[in-house]
Design a protein around this motif. Sequence first.
Motif, short mmCIF file in Angstrom:
data_model
loop_
_atom_site.label_atom_id
_atom_site.label_comp_id
_atom_site.label_asym_id
_atom_site.label_seq_id
_atom_site.Cartn_x
_atom_site.Cartn_y
_atom_site.Cartn_z
N ARG A 39 52.09 51.17 41.83
CA ARG A 39 52.81 52.33 41.37
C ARG A 39 51.73 52.70 39.94
O ARG A 39 51.24 51.98 39.38
CB ARG A 39 53.96 51.73 40.66
CG ARG A 39 55.19 51.67 41.65
CD ARG A 39 56.53 51.54 41.24
NE ARG A 39 56.72 51.06 39.87
CZ ARG A 39 57.07 49.79 39.71
NH1 ARG A 39 57.56 48.95 40.70
NH2 ARG A 39 57.14 49.11 38.58
N GLU A 40 52.02 54.13 39.46
CA GLU A 40 51.24 54.51 38.43
C GLU A 40 51.40 53.92 37.20
O GLU A 40 50.53 53.52 36.45
CB GLU A 40 51.49 55.94 38.43
CG GLU A 40 50.61 56.91 39.47
CD GLU A 40 50.76 58.31 39.35
OE1 GLU A 40 51.09 58.77 38.22
OE2 GLU A 40 50.55 58.93 40.03
N ASP A 41 52.94 53.55 36.99
CA ASP A 41 53.05 52.86 35.75
C ASP A 41 52.50 51.44 35.69
O ASP A 41 51.93 51.03 34.40
CB ASP A 41 54.67 53.01 35.57
CG ASP A 41 55.44 52.05 36.52
OD1 ASP A 41 54.95 52.25 37.77
OD2 ASP A 41 56.01 51.11 36.17
N LEU A 42 52.31 50.91 36.72
CA LEU A 42 51.79 49.41 36.60
C LEU A 42 50.11 49.85 36.47
O LEU A 42 49.49 48.93 35.75
CB LEU A 42 51.99 48.73 37.95
CG LEU A 42 53.49 48.49 38.28
CD1 LEU A 42 53.28 47.90 39.89
CD2 LEU A 42 53.86 47.51 37.42
N LEU A 48 48.17 44.47 32.64
CA LEU A 48 48.16 44.34 34.21
C LEU A 48 46.81 44.32 34.60
O LEU A 48 46.43 43.79 35.45
CB LEU A 48 49.23 44.93 34.91
CG LEU A 48 49.37 44.79 36.35
CD1 LEU A 48 51.12 44.93 36.59
CD2 LEU A 48 48.85 45.43 37.15
N VAL A 49 46.05 45.61 34.37
CA VAL A 49 44.92 45.85 34.81
C VAL A 49 43.82 44.58 34.39
O VAL A 49 43.14 44.17 35.64
CB VAL A 49 44.28 47.09 34.31
CG1 VAL A 49 42.79 47.23 34.80
CG2 VAL A 49 45.05 48.25 34.74
N VAL A 53 42.00 42.34 37.54
CA VAL A 53 40.35 42.10 37.46
C VAL A 53 40.29 40.28 37.49
O VAL A 53 39.49 39.95 38.17
CB VAL A 53 39.66 42.65 36.49
CG1 VAL A 53 38.30 42.32 36.24
CG2 VAL A 53 40.12 44.20 36.52
N GLN A 54 40.93 39.70 36.75
CA GLN A 54 41.02 38.44 36.49
C GLN A 54 41.28 37.57 37.83
O GLN A 54 40.50 36.81 38.11
CB GLN A 54 41.93 37.54 35.48
CG GLN A 54 41.28 38.02 33.99
CD GLN A 54 42.31 37.63 32.97
OE1 GLN A 54 43.55 36.85 33.17
NE2 GLN A 54 42.14 37.97 31.86
N ASP A 164 54.09 39.76 37.13
CA ASP A 164 54.79 38.86 36.35
C ASP A 164 53.89 38.88 34.93
O ASP A 164 53.73 37.65 34.73
CB ASP A 164 54.90 37.53 37.00
CG ASP A 164 55.78 36.73 36.17
OD1 ASP A 164 56.70 37.17 35.31
OD2 ASP A 164 55.69 35.70 36.69
N SER A 165 53.88 39.79 34.13
CA SER A 165 53.50 39.72 32.98
C SER A 165 54.33 39.16 31.99
O SER A 165 55.55 39.55 31.93
CB SER A 165 52.63 41.08 32.49
OG SER A 165 53.49 42.08 32.34
#
Length: 408
Positions: A39-42, A48-49, A53-54, A164-165
Amino acid sequence: MARKIGSRYTANQIVGRGSAGTVWLGEGPDGPVAIKLLREDLASDQELVGRFVQERTALLGLEHPHIVTVRDLVVDGNDLALVMDLVRGTDLRTRLERERRLAPEAAVAIVADVADALAAAHAAGVVHRDVKPENVLLDMQGPLGPGGAHPALLTDFGVAKLIDSPKRTRATKIIGTPDYLAPEIVEGLPPRAAVDIYALATVLYELLAGFTPFGGGHPGAVLRRHVTETVVPLPGIPEELWQLLVQCLAKAPASRLRASELAARLREQLPVLAGMPPLDVDEPGLAEEETEEPAAAAEPGEEPVRRRGAVSLVPGAKPDSSRDTHTSMRVPGPDELAGGAHGTARVPRTAGTARPGSARHRAAVRRRRVTLGVAGVVVAAVVGVGAWWASADGDDGPAPADHSTSAP
């Protein structure tokens, strides 16, 4: 309408929707792919980005015949996407909805495949955290296995962990699907490999019985049952298979088998299960206060019985590819987990008897109450008539007037 995903992929057609985003049929440099577009909000969440990447190295390194391989993770402007192998087939939920329950041999073969996938993931330090029929794909182009089962592949690795942040899952929230959540997650403990074993054992129970062991009704009631109730036995399956289920549904994570052990033990059961038909078991009803789901049809003269199965977290949602997968939920407090009205353990009942609290049981209670009420009225009437005659016989006054009629 087709859209570009990064510089290498094109998403052509939506084939599924979930709370985390949409799944597209797409094209890449090496041919068809499945693209999970979050989703765009994610995608606009920088934290979260960063986690996305991690996790790239761990997710790209997961390769196993029973895991849907993640080929790439794309971060491009507002697009955050996982590019995966395209599996030609359907998901296990679709098959379960069509057949209601599977023959034990096919069910065990499918779950053994998924256990193999989890063993590889756990060895790589990856916990799935959302094992359920929607995330098990059946490869219709693969060779048939025991019981005519198509090869099973586990998908959606890493999505639950990405979402799950800390900002989204404070101490009062849970990420996951209620029917398959291990008790330690409900109690706020960190998810480890054992949560996947619990969820997979729940899936096996559902494939055999047609309903999950603790599901049905309000999500809060489902969470309480995971913590407080014992699993109801399934008649008709070999004792060793039942003991495997009980061990993997244990409340204590340390009591459960490892994924590799579960896969091996399940495959040992396949010769015993060959040719066994699907189980014929009664699906338990629910107390009225535990559910807001519509009642199922019943036999003439009986009350509708409320069915129990996988719970939709969106009121009124229909079972389709739009099921919510990752939804924040409130963790029940200690007093709620202690049981209250719904904390007593359910026990198996003999055929023909109603479970206390079920619709059929409540109807029987009402019938008994009506019968007793009518009997009470009759008794009161008899007593009243007797008292009237007694008073009439001993009365020295004038006799009561006769209101009867006679022929002229």
